[in-house]
Design a protein around this motif. Structure first.
Motif, mmCIF file in Angstrom:
data_model
loop_
_atom_site.group_PDB
_atom_site.id
_atom_site.type_symbol
_atom_site.label_atom_id
_atom_site.label_comp_id
_atom_site.label_asym_id
_atom_site.label_seq_id
_atom_site.Cartn_x
_atom_site.Cartn_y
_atom_site.Cartn_z
ATOM 1 N N VAL A 188 0.867 -1.181 0.000
ATOM 2 C CA VAL A 188 0.000 0.000 0.000
ATOM 3 C C VAL A 188 0.899 1.224 0.000
ATOM 4 O O VAL A 188 1.772 1.371 0.875
ATOM 5 C CB VAL A 188 -0.961 0.002 1.203
ATOM 6 N N VAL A 189 0.694 2.093 -0.978
ATOM 7 C CA VAL A 189 1.525 3.294 -1.155
ATOM 8 C C VAL A 189 0.610 4.508 -1.093
ATOM 9 O O VAL A 189 -0.471 4.510 -1.705
ATOM 10 C CB VAL A 189 2.283 3.246 -2.486
ATOM 11 N N ASN A 190 1.069 5.567 -0.320
ATOM 12 C CA ASN A 190 0.266 6.792 -0.242
ATOM 13 C C ASN A 190 0.574 7.687 -1.434
ATOM 14 O O ASN A 190 1.360 7.331 -2.335
ATOM 15 C CB ASN A 190 0.505 7.506 1.078
ATOM 16 N N GLY A 244 4.197 8.409 -2.461
ATOM 17 C CA GLY A 244 5.055 7.308 -2.896
ATOM 18 C C GLY A 244 5.671 6.554 -1.761
ATOM 19 O O GLY A 244 6.574 5.725 -1.962
ATOM 20 N N GLU A 245 5.199 6.766 -0.522
ATOM 21 C CA GLU A 245 5.727 6.069 0.634
ATOM 22 C C GLU A 245 4.898 4.819 0.916
ATOM 23 O O GLU A 245 3.677 4.828 0.770
ATOM 24 C CB GLU A 245 5.694 6.990 1.844
ATOM 25 N N VAL A 246 5.581 3.776 1.323
ATOM 26 C CA VAL A 246 4.897 2.524 1.650
ATOM 27 C C VAL A 246 4.316 2.655 3.036
ATOM 28 O O VAL A 246 5.046 2.880 4.010
ATOM 29 C CB VAL A 246 5.864 1.332 1.568
ATOM 30 N N VAL A 247 3.011 2.527 3.159
ATOM 31 C CA VAL A 247 2.344 2.643 4.452
ATOM 32 C C VAL A 247 1.970 1.274 4.994
ATOM 33 O O VAL A 247 1.718 1.138 6.198
ATOM 34 C CB VAL A 247 1.086 3.535 4.327
ATOM 35 N N ILE A 264 -3.268 0.522 -3.704
ATOM 36 C CA ILE A 264 -3.086 -0.845 -3.213
ATOM 37 C C ILE A 264 -2.696 -1.724 -4.408
ATOM 38 O O ILE A 264 -3.411 -1.784 -5.418
ATOM 39 C CB ILE A 264 -4.380 -1.379 -2.556
ATOM 40 N N ARG A 265 -1.554 -2.402 -4.248
ATOM 41 C CA ARG A 265 -1.066 -3.326 -5.294
ATOM 42 C C ARG A 265 -1.017 -4.730 -4.700
ATOM 43 O O ARG A 265 -0.416 -4.927 -3.644
ATOM 44 C CB ARG A 265 0.306 -2.922 -5.792
#
Length: 491
Positions: free
Chosen positions: A105-107, A110-113, A163-164
């Motif tokens: 999940v990236v905000n 571009g940060e992974v949350v 969400i990927r």
């Protein structure tokens, strides 16, 4: 240099053939010659094309099905994570669902949350915007790089997130490879089986044809072709096309055998009939040539002329029979009034030793399709035969009975025995062997008449005098001949 000199310089030069001619020549060289090989090649070609199309279709359907299942699994995992994000319950580490390889999940920055355990603490992966991709960044984590990736955007308390989720396509690829390998091995085996079965079945089906060909070839190759016509081709069991072919061939051989026997019999009878009058004619001429009395010479020459006339008539009959045996191209169709034809023939015999009576309805016509000259010959032969055997009278009856025209000729001479009613239609047959040729003829009149009737689609036969129409009031004594012809249809 002259043209012919230039032509002689390169005698081996041939004109070049065009591409179509070369293609036709190549096709002729590679095309199988036998029916068995062509049938096998055709069956293999059709089956090969069908197998290729079916294999491609199967692989395409299998791939679409497997990838559809993977996409459904990835999307289901993404939707579940999206619900967590919307409820604010999104943790740092996300559990993986069934068959899911990774979740990230990236905000908006571009940060992974949040991420799955195998990607925890890793930077955001870069994925090309296609559903199926080779994700190289997953390889260091031991994750299958060939992934079915699904990306969705969801709302969260901190703003929208991407969400990927990914599902490995390794199992799908293995299934495709296994299926392709199975088809690659199985299709040639199936094609080989089809070729073998087709070759065997075609060979067995064509075996009777080869037997027929061999038998017909043996009949033609053996010396004395006409003496071998009694042989027949083998008839296979069943009621298929080859069985009908064999029966047709045997029917043709029957007709050839009959025609050959009739021809040999005809030649033998003709030579026998011609030998005697020619010998008598030569004897008369030799005697006349050496006799000193002019009156005797004149009588001998007159007798020779009569014999020559009979010989000429016999030759004409033989030529006519040969023409009938050869067969005409088509049946005569000219409308002929056979009643008028008989009236003319009867009036021409008014001064004969016997009385001719014609029984026909006044003004009635009996029109049949035919040839005027041949029908005249038939009537003449019947009247000549009746006059030759009659005692005092000959009765001729003509009637049209529906679609049939009846011609009946009756004489009051000796009655015909039942066993002679068919024998008299054989060529060179005389019932009274003691009768001379001058009085009895050569025995060709009735056979010629029957052949003419049959050529016109009719019949000619000798009937039992007792079964004749009793209303005519005729005596049962004598001989009766009935000829029936199809009536002329003006339509």
């Amino acid at each position: 240099m002259a043209d012919h000199d230039r032509a002689d310089v390169h005698p081996d030069v041939r004109p070049r053939r065009g591409p179509r001619a070369r293609l036709a020549a190549l096709r002729g060289r590679i095309t199988p010659r036998s029916v068995r090989a062509r049938a096998t090649l055709a069956a293999c070609t059709v089956v090969a094309v069908a197998l290729a199309v079916a294999s491609l279709a199967m692989l395409s359907l299998l791939r679409a099905n497997l990838r559809g299942t993977a996409e459904q699994s990835a999307r289901g995992q993404a939707v579940a994570v999206a619900k967590l994000a919307a409820d604010g319950r999104l943790g740092k580490v996300l559990p993986l669902g069934h068959d899911t390889d990774f979740v990230q999940v990236v905000n908006g920055k571009g940060e992974v949350v949040a991420a799955s355990q195998n990607l925890f603490g890793r930077p955001a992966i870069r994925v090309v915007p296609v559903p199926v991709a080779e994700v190289g960044a997953l390889k260091p984590q031991g994750i299958e790089v060939h992934q079915q990736v699904t990306s969705i955007v969801a709302d969260s308390p901190g703003g929208p997130v991407l969400i990927r989720t990914g599902v490995s396509l390794g199992a799908a690829d293995d299934a495709e490879h296994t299926t392709a390998l199975t088809l690659l091995v199985g299709c040639p085996l199936l094609l080989l089986t089809v070729a073998l079965v087709t070759w065997r079945v075609t060979g067995r089906a064509l075996r009777p044809v080869e037997a027929i060909r061999s038998e017909v070839a043996a009949i033609g190759e053996v010396e004395g072709f006409e003496q071998q016509l009694h042989r027949r081709v083998p008839i296979p069991r069943g009621e298929d096309e080859i069985t009908r072919l064999a029966r047709t061939m045997n029917g043709m051989l029957d007709r050839l055998d009959l025609a050959g026997r009739r021809q040999r019999q005809f030649i033998a009878d003709a030579s026998h009939e011609l030998r005697s009058p020619i010998a008598v004619l030569r004897t008369q001429l030799e005697v006349a040539l050496g006799h000193p009395d002019p009156q005797v010479r004149a009588e001998l020459v007159e007798g020779a002329l009569q014999d020559a006339e009979r010989l000429q008539d016999l030759a004409a009959d033989l030529l006519f029979l040969a023409r009938l045996d050869a067969g005409a191209t088509q049946r005569p169709v000219e409308p002929i009034d056979i009643a008028e034809l008989v009236r003319v023939a009867v009036r021409a015999r008014a001064d004969r030793r016997v009385t001719f009576a014609l029984d026909t309805r006044r003004g009635a016509e009996a029109v049949v399709p035919g040839d005027h000259l041949w029908l005249t010959r038939l009537v003449t032969n019947l009247l000549d035969n009746a006059e030759r055997h009659a005692r005092t009278a000959v009765e001729v009856t003509i009637r049209q009975q529906g679609a049939t025209v009846l011609l009946r000729v009756h004489n009051d001479g000796p009655a015909l025995a039942p066993e002679d009613r068919e024998r008299i239609f054989e060529r060179f047959t005389r019932l009274d062997d003691a009768r001379s040729r001058d009085e009895g003829g050569a025995g060709l009149g009735l056979p010629i008449a029957r052949d003419i009737a049959q050529h016109h689609g009719g019949t000619l036969r000798a009937v039992d005098t007792a079964t004749r129409d009793s209303s005519a009031g005729n005596s049962p004594a004598g001989a009766t001949f009935e000829a029936r012809f199809p009536a002329f249809d003006a339509r």
